[in-house]
Design an enzyme around this catalytic site. Structure first.
Site, PDB file in Angstrom:
ATOM      1  CB  CYS A 135      -0.925  -0.016   1.216  1.00 24.90           C
ATOM      2  SG  CYS A 135      -1.909   1.482   1.344  1.00 24.90           S
ATOM      3  CB  CYS A 138      -0.675   2.571   4.084  1.00 27.16           C
ATOM      4  SG  CYS A 138      -2.108   1.867   3.306  1.00 27.16           S
ATOM      5  CG  ASP A 139       3.094   1.141   4.512  1.00 24.80           C
ATOM      6  OD1 ASP A 139       2.587   1.689   5.505  1.00 24.80           O
ATOM      7  OD2 ASP A 139       2.956  -0.071   4.251  1.00 24.80           O
TER       8      ASP A 139
END
Ligand code: NAP
Length: 309
Positions: A135, A138-139
């Site tokens: 992701c 997200c990261d």
């Protein structure tokens, strides 16, 4: 949990399920939507949705999902956090086995979507969350100033590579062929981004690192020659698998596990419909999933009318 039989249960709260839910609630159906986690589906981890009609300014996937859920709830849709583990046709109703027990409905719309696939190489599982990610949204920010490898050549890989390039110092897209599967618009944007480089005809054989990712072993598919690409993060975007484990043996699936439907979203089981990415012929867009959801809902209403008649 009661003995009540709902008119409709929608399984899955992504765009397809929420679109069906908006229509169902607005039409006054006795409808329940079951979602195993957070509503929104895969768009929740999409940095930016720029091609959904009506939203000329790109919108974070999370925000689009939030608005869909808000709209569904405003019409009175009931949403329960409950994982569905099995489906059993029972003549005029359908039994759903869930983590909390059993539920019954006259019609069911399956909108459980798909999940990311892994590449299955040494180091991938061990280093997941320690530099291996699925992701970018997200990261990506965790790799500010770092070197990142992105695996894959489809829309997701390129879109996420562009997002990660906002933070990382370099992004190497490792793709097993010599051209991208991603669409023209994304291909153009990626080739114009100076931080993105491509390793063509290359596959990742191993992810290296002790506590954290330190690099990958990349192999040229023509010559079998291997080399190490040092990096701080590895993002894997090699497609998806359908979330259909709970349907096995109950509803016809294709050889990859996706639900087979006709163009009216009817599955092999009367009263069971499927919509969105979980469907074999889905083009996997937010807009098409919304359309699938609405079609499935209208067909479910026809089915319910037929049971009454
Ligand atoms: P995808 O289109 O199936 O692409 C998967 C990519 O991973 C392909 O390039 C494939 O290589 C590669 N791959 C598969 N298995 C691999 C393996 N074991 N090792 C190395 N590479 C592997 O999946 P996606 O990119 O997630 O897209 C899914 C769907 O969502 C598509 O229909 C896409 O159009 C849609 N989508 C659209 C947008 C948008 O419109 N902006 C954004 C994201 C996703 P090959 O090319 O050689 O097969």
């Amino acid at each position: 949990m009661t003995d009540e039989i709902h008119e409709l249960i929608i399984v899955g709260g992504g765009p397809a399920g929420l679109a069906a839910g908006i229509y169902a609630a607005r039409d006054g159906l006795d409808c329940l939507l079951l979602e195993k986690g957070m509503a929104g589906g895969q768009i929740v981890v999409t940095a930016e949705v720029a091609n959904y009609p009506g939203f000329p300014e790109p919108l974070a996937g999370m925000e689009l999902a939030r608005r869909m859920e808000e709209q569904a709830r405003a019409f009175g849709l009931r949403i329960a956090e409950e994982a569905v583990t099995g489906l059993v046709p029972e003549g005029r109703s359908i039994l759903l086995r869930t983590a909390a027990g059993e539920r019954r409905a006259r019609a069911v719309i399956v909108a459980t979507g798909a999940s990311y696939r892994r590449i299955g190489v040494p180091g991938e599982e061990r280093l997941a969350g320690r530099g291996v990610s699925y992701c970018g949204t997200c990261d990506g920010p965790l790799f500010a100033g770092g070197r990142v490898v992105v695996v894959g050549g489809g829309d997701t890989a390129v879109e996420e590579a562009l997002f990660i390039a906002r933070f990382a110092s370099s992004v190497t897209v490792v793709h097993r062929r010599d051209s991208l599967r991603a669409g023209r618009h994304l291909r153009r944007r990626a080739s114009a981004e100076p931080k993105i480089a491509f390793a063509w005809n290359t596959v990742v054989r191993e992810i290296l690192g002790g506590e954290k990712v330190q690099g990958v072993i990349a192999e040229d598919v023509a010559s079998d020659r291997r080399r190490e690409i040092p990096c701080d993060g590895v993002f894997v975007f090699v497609g998806t698998m359908p979330n259909t484990g709970f349907l096995e043996g109950a509803v016809a699936l294709d050889d990859r596990g996706y639900v087979v439907t006709d163009i009216r979203m009817r599955t092999s089981v009367p009263g069971v419909f499927a919509a969105g990415d979980v469907r074999a012929d889905s083009v996997r867009q937010v807009a098409s999933s919304v359309g699938d959801g609405v079609t499935a809902l209208l067909e479910a209403e026809c089915h319910l009318a037929g049971l009454e008649g």
